[in-house]
Design an enzyme around this catalytic site. Sequence first.
Site, PDB file in Angstrom:
ATOM      1  N   ASP A   3       0.815  -1.214   0.000  1.00 42.66           N
ATOM      2  CA  ASP A   3       0.000   0.000   0.000  1.00 42.66           C
ATOM      3  C   ASP A   3       0.852   1.269   0.000  1.00 42.66           C
ATOM      4  O   ASP A   3       0.441   2.290  -0.554  1.00 42.66           O
ATOM      5  CB  ASP A   3      -0.923   0.004   1.218  1.00 42.66           C
ATOM      6  CG  ASP A   3      -2.033  -1.030   1.077  1.00 42.66           C
ATOM      7  OD1 ASP A   3      -2.270  -1.497  -0.051  1.00 42.66           O
ATOM      8  OD2 ASP A   3      -2.660  -1.372   2.091  1.00 42.66           O
ATOM      9  N   GLY A   4       2.030   1.222   0.613  1.00 49.26           N
ATOM     10  CA  GLY A   4       2.906   2.392   0.603  1.00 49.26           C
ATOM     11  C   GLY A   4       3.312   2.773  -0.805  1.00 49.26           C
ATOM     12  O   GLY A   4       3.295   3.955  -1.184  1.00 49.26           O
ATOM     13  N   ASN A  35      -5.102   9.186   1.879  1.00 51.37           N
ATOM     14  CA  ASN A  35      -5.713   8.522   3.032  1.00 51.37           C
ATOM     15  C   ASN A  35      -6.279   9.513   4.039  1.00 51.37           C
ATOM     16  O   ASN A  35      -7.475   9.586   4.257  1.00 51.37           O
ATOM     17  CB  ASN A  35      -4.702   7.619   3.732  1.00 51.37           C
ATOM     18  CG  ASN A  35      -4.641   6.241   3.113  1.00 51.37           C
ATOM     19  OD1 ASN A  35      -5.428   5.908   2.241  1.00 51.37           O
ATOM     20  ND2 ASN A  35      -3.697   5.436   3.557  1.00 51.37           N
ATOM     21  N   ALA A  50     -11.411   5.944   1.114  1.00 56.72           N
ATOM     22  CA  ALA A  50     -10.319   5.024   0.780  1.00 56.72           C
ATOM     23  C   ALA A  50      -9.347   4.868   1.937  1.00 56.72           C
ATOM     24  O   ALA A  50      -8.738   3.805   2.117  1.00 56.72           O
ATOM     25  CB  ALA A  50      -9.580   5.517  -0.461  1.00 56.72           C
ATOM     26  N   THR A 102      -9.912   2.787   6.443  1.00 55.65           N
ATOM     27  CA  THR A 102      -9.487   1.547   7.103  1.00 55.65           C
ATOM     28  C   THR A 102      -8.050   1.623   7.605  1.00 55.65           C
ATOM     29  O   THR A 102      -7.540   0.649   8.157  1.00 55.65           O
ATOM     30  CB  THR A 102      -9.593   0.342   6.147  1.00 55.65           C
ATOM     31  OG1 THR A 102      -8.774   0.581   5.002  1.00 55.65           O
ATOM     32  CG2 THR A 102     -11.027   0.121   5.711  1.00 55.65           C
ATOM     33  N   TYR A 130      -5.228   4.573   9.437  1.00 54.73           N
ATOM     34  CA  TYR A 130      -5.048   5.166  10.767  1.00 54.73           C
ATOM     35  C   TYR A 130      -6.402   5.467  11.417  1.00 54.73           C
ATOM     36  O   TYR A 130      -6.602   5.262  12.622  1.00 54.73           O
ATOM     37  CB  TYR A 130      -4.213   6.441  10.618  1.00 54.73           C
ATOM     38  CG  TYR A 130      -3.684   7.032  11.906  1.00 54.73           C
ATOM     39  CD1 TYR A 130      -3.798   6.374  13.116  1.00 54.73           C
ATOM     40  CD2 TYR A 130      -3.040   8.274  11.890  1.00 54.73           C
ATOM     41  CE1 TYR A 130      -3.296   6.925  14.284  1.00 54.73           C
ATOM     42  CE2 TYR A 130      -2.544   8.833  13.050  1.00 54.73           C
ATOM     43  CZ  TYR A 130      -2.672   8.158  14.246  1.00 54.73           C
ATOM     44  OH  TYR A 130      -2.181   8.713  15.395  1.00 54.73           O
ATOM     45  N   ASN A 131      -7.351   5.931  10.625  1.00 51.53           N
ATOM     46  CA  ASN A 131      -8.682   6.254  11.135  1.00 51.53           C
ATOM     47  C   ASN A 131      -9.321   5.072  11.864  1.00 51.53           C
ATOM     48  O   ASN A 131      -9.865   5.211  12.957  1.00 51.53           O
ATOM     49  CB  ASN A 131      -9.572   6.698   9.973  1.00 51.53           C
ATOM     50  CG  ASN A 131     -11.028   6.818  10.351  1.00 51.53           C
ATOM     51  OD1 ASN A 131     -11.419   7.721  11.074  1.00 51.53           O
ATOM     52  ND2 ASN A 131     -11.842   5.891   9.864  1.00 51.53           N
ATOM     53  N   ALA A 174      -7.261   9.519  20.919  1.00 55.30           N
ATOM     54  CA  ALA A 174      -7.122   9.534  22.374  1.00 55.30           C
ATOM     55  C   ALA A 174      -7.661  10.827  22.978  1.00 55.30           C
ATOM     56  O   ALA A 174      -6.944  11.569  23.657  1.00 55.30           O
ATOM     57  CB  ALA A 174      -5.657   9.323  22.773  1.00 55.30           C
TER      58      ALA A 174
END
Length: 249
Positions: A41-42, A109, A147, A150, A152-153, A174
């Site tokens: 993905d990167g 992202n 997109a 899924t 970091y979110n 947090a």
Amino acid sequence: MRIHFIASETDTAQSALARLIARHSQTPWREAEVVVALGGDGLMLNVMHQNRGLPVYGMNRGTIGFLMNEFSEEDLPARIRQAEAAVTNPLSMTALTADGREYTALAINEVSLLRAGPQAAKLRITVDGKVRMEELVCDGALLCTPAGSTAYNYSANGPILPVGSDVLALTAIAAFRPRRWRGAILRQSSVVRFDVLEPEKRPVMADADSRGVDSVHSVEIRSEASIRHRLLFDPGHGLEERLTREQFV
């Protein structure tokens, strides 16, 4: 079919690259009909940032490969012709720093604000010119596309957004106060602004797909509708199916 191949630097990806070029030949980027990306993905995010016109068909030669298809050297032109297209628009970030400089970047992202010191960040959130939260005390906050929902979110307990839903997810990282605030779902056309409160005492950095800016005082984010990235997926394994499947794991 005129294909431009690109691969990550791993031995696995480079070996696949050499075999596919020998089999199909390499077309220069400007003359190609499609880009085939070999990696994870990167790599896919990097290719999308570089390329704003050609469709991209990824094959997984990395680890997770959420945005990639299964790797196979067989029938590649036929797979590309039969592939389903998913269109996504990036986010545009404009960040103002403590020394008065302005930075812009695109994020496929998410755009995230993260505390850069020992104390929690304090953020004021404005949506479409109206202050929606006077003070959010947190480790950070992010705005993501469907997109990117899924990535970091999702790790920050944000929602997974369906492709084509024309919404963005605003998610706290947090959150301390309001303690139970988990974020909001906004229209894709929304303009979101974060103002950093007490920036000297509580420094904050901004990040757009790993493109970081230190010591930000404010960050404005909007969806860039004029840029359309086209990702190609094997039939039955498109981005919408993957996002749905991810919610039942």
